[in-house]
Design a protein around this motif. Structure first.
Motif, short mmCIF file in Angstrom:
data_model
loop_
_atom_site.label_atom_id
_atom_site.label_comp_id
_atom_site.label_asym_id
_atom_site.label_seq_id
_atom_site.Cartn_x
_atom_site.Cartn_y
_atom_site.Cartn_z
N ASN A 167 6.91 9.71 -8.80
CA ASN A 167 5.70 9.34 -8.06
C ASN A 167 4.48 9.41 -8.97
O ASN A 167 3.63 8.50 -8.95
N ASN A 173 2.39 6.11 -9.86
CA ASN A 173 0.94 6.06 -9.60
C ASN A 173 0.18 5.72 -10.88
O ASN A 173 -0.73 4.88 -10.87
N GLY A 215 1.01 0.71 -1.01
CA GLY A 215 1.28 2.15 -0.93
C GLY A 215 0.90 2.69 0.43
O GLY A 215 0.09 2.11 1.14
N LEU A 216 1.52 3.81 0.79
CA LEU A 216 1.31 4.39 2.11
C LEU A 216 0.45 5.66 2.07
O LEU A 216 0.11 6.21 3.10
N GLY A 217 0.14 6.13 0.86
CA GLY A 217 -0.61 7.38 0.77
C GLY A 217 0.26 8.58 1.10
O GLY A 217 -0.22 9.58 1.65
N LEU A 218 1.53 8.51 0.75
CA LEU A 218 2.45 9.60 1.07
C LEU A 218 3.02 10.27 -0.16
O LEU A 218 3.45 11.42 -0.11
N GLY A 219 3.05 9.56 -1.29
CA GLY A 219 3.73 10.06 -2.48
C GLY A 219 3.23 11.44 -2.92
O GLY A 219 4.04 12.34 -3.20
N LEU A 220 1.92 11.64 -2.98
CA LEU A 220 1.39 12.93 -3.45
C LEU A 220 1.60 14.03 -2.42
O LEU A 220 1.82 15.19 -2.78
N VAL A 227 -9.35 2.41 -3.84
CA VAL A 227 -8.05 1.76 -3.83
C VAL A 227 -8.00 0.85 -2.61
O VAL A 227 -8.07 1.32 -1.48
N GLU A 266 10.47 7.69 1.92
CA GLU A 266 9.19 8.41 2.02
C GLU A 266 8.93 8.82 3.47
O GLU A 266 8.55 9.96 3.74
N ASP A 307 -3.22 9.15 -17.33
CA ASP A 307 -3.42 7.70 -17.46
C ASP A 307 -4.89 7.39 -17.75
O ASP A 307 -5.74 8.28 -17.68
N LYS A 362 0.60 2.12 -11.48
CA LYS A 362 -0.05 1.30 -10.45
C LYS A 362 -1.58 1.29 -10.58
O LYS A 362 -2.21 0.27 -10.42
N TYR A 363 -2.14 2.49 -10.87
CA TYR A 363 -3.60 2.61 -10.85
C TYR A 363 -4.24 2.53 -12.23
O TYR A 363 -5.32 3.07 -12.44
N ARG A 407 -5.68 7.78 1.11
CA ARG A 407 -5.83 6.93 -0.07
C ARG A 407 -7.31 6.90 -0.42
O ARG A 407 -8.16 6.78 0.48
N ALA A 408 -7.63 7.03 -1.70
CA ALA A 408 -9.03 7.10 -2.10
C ALA A 408 -9.71 5.75 -1.83
O ALA A 408 -9.06 4.71 -1.77
N1 LIG Z 1 -3.05 7.96 -11.23
C1 LIG Z 1 -3.93 7.72 -10.26
N2 LIG Z 1 -5.13 7.15 -10.55
C2 LIG Z 1 -6.05 6.92 -9.58
N3 LIG Z 1 -5.86 7.21 -8.27
C3 LIG Z 1 -4.69 7.78 -7.93
C4 LIG Z 1 -3.67 8.05 -8.89
N4 LIG Z 1 -2.62 8.63 -8.24
C5 LIG Z 1 -2.98 8.69 -6.95
N5 LIG Z 1 -4.20 8.17 -6.75
C6 LIG Z 1 -4.95 8.12 -5.48
O1 LIG Z 1 -4.33 9.01 -4.57
C7 LIG Z 1 -3.89 8.32 -3.41
C8 LIG Z 1 -2.65 8.96 -2.88
O2 LIG Z 1 -1.56 8.76 -3.80
P1 LIG Z 1 -0.09 8.68 -3.23
O3 LIG Z 1 0.86 8.57 -4.35
O4 LIG Z 1 0.06 9.80 -2.26
O5 LIG Z 1 -0.11 7.37 -2.34
P2 LIG Z 1 -0.02 5.82 -2.74
O6 LIG Z 1 0.29 5.65 -4.19
O7 LIG Z 1 -1.25 5.20 -2.22
O8 LIG Z 1 1.20 5.32 -1.87
P3 LIG Z 1 2.74 5.78 -1.97
O9 LIG Z 1 2.98 6.44 -0.65
O10 LIG Z 1 3.48 4.51 -2.15
O11 LIG Z 1 2.89 6.71 -3.13
C9 LIG Z 1 -3.74 6.88 -3.85
O12 LIG Z 1 -3.83 5.99 -2.77
C10 LIG Z 1 -4.91 6.75 -4.82
O13 LIG Z 1 -6.11 6.59 -4.10
#
Ligand SMILES: Nc1ncnc2c1ncn2[C@@H]1O[C@H](COP(=O)(O)OP(=O)(O)OP(=O)(O)O)[C@@H](O)[C@H]1O
Ligand SMILES: [Mg+2]
Length: 237
Positions: free
Chosen positions: A137, A141, A199-204, A192, A72, A169, A144-145, A188-189
């Protein structure tokens, strides 16, 4: 001008927080790896084979986690310096999605992960490794959420000559004012907590860059507490 400074300060704050979370996330697997390796070096002969396998599997899964985090970080640096490259090739999209669903079912046997598509197999011209990253990703997510008892649905449909792929979801959802910033790096919201959800807030951020490199778009619809629906739209050849 003032708004620019505030935005810069905000980015600076997020970077500081990111550094602390990233170091923590990289250190945690190392601690586990060290612990299990120590156990394995102390009198391996006395250790039942079953325990040995458990420890080694734990070490392997922590190594996977670290490799994922480092990938990532490397991807972010590629995106920032315009070095994200894609190698598109024709892919059977439904088969591709079904495979990802199966892989996630195997890794998360307790979760209900459904796939729904009322259309014929469709070819898309995409980079399979990069698209796998996007879908994985969204699926990770979703897992995870959302609570274990809830369902995850992957849906494919054609709309206006484009392929829409949706991951739905029934989890914690996203506060509406956070939605516009969700695809920013490090974001990251606030519902969370990093202590509870790693998580690092990078996946999206990475997913958005990959989808856009394919001339596609990605967006989310959500009501806090009522789950989230992420959609990617990809052009069809
Ligand atoms: N399915 C979901 N339901 C609720 N909130 C979500 C969902 N997917 C993403 N988010 C919110 O969006 C933020 C950014 O998601 P993102 O995948 O970029 O980062 P992450 O999951 O926190 O870490 P990582 O870098 O490991 O993916 C999350 O921290 C969360 O707040
Ligand atoms: Mg994520």
């Amino acid at each position: 001008m003032i708004r620019d400074i505030t935005a810069l300060q905000e980015l600076d704050r997020k970077k500081d927080e990111f550094l602390s979370v990233a170091s923590h996330e990289l250190r945690t697997p190392l601690t586990t790896i060290k612990g299990y390796t120590q156990l394995l070096t102390q009198g391996v002969e006395d250790l039942p084979a079953e325990d040995r396998a458990t420890y080694l599997n734990a070490v392997l899964s922590e190594i996977d986690r670290m490799m994922g985090l480092i990938t990532e970080l490397l991807d972010v640096s590629r995106i920032e310096t315009n070095r994200l490259q894609i190698e598109p090739q024709p892919i059977r999209w439904l088969e591709f999605l079904k495979r990802r669903a199966t892989a996630f079912r195997v890794q998360n046997p307790a979760r209900k992960i459904n796939f729904e598509a009322n259309l014929e197999e469709t070819m898309l011209v995409v980079d399979p490794d990069r698209m796998r990253q996007v879908i994985d990703n969204l699926l990770s997510n979703a897992i995870k959420y959302s609570p274990d008892s809830t369902e995850i649905l992957i849906r494919a449909a054609i709309h206006d000559g484009c392929m829409l792929t949706t991951v739905i979801d029934e989890g914690i959802g996203i506060p509406s004012d956070e939605i516009p910033r969700l695809f920013e790096r490090f974001h990251r919201a606030r519902n969370v907590s990093s202590r509870y959800y790693g998580g690092l807030g990078l996946g999206l951020y990475i997913a958005k860059a990959i989808v856009e490199a394919h001339s596609g778009t990605i967006w989310v619809q959500s009501v806090e507490g009522k789950g989230a629906t992420f959609t990617i739209r990809l052009p069809m050849p």
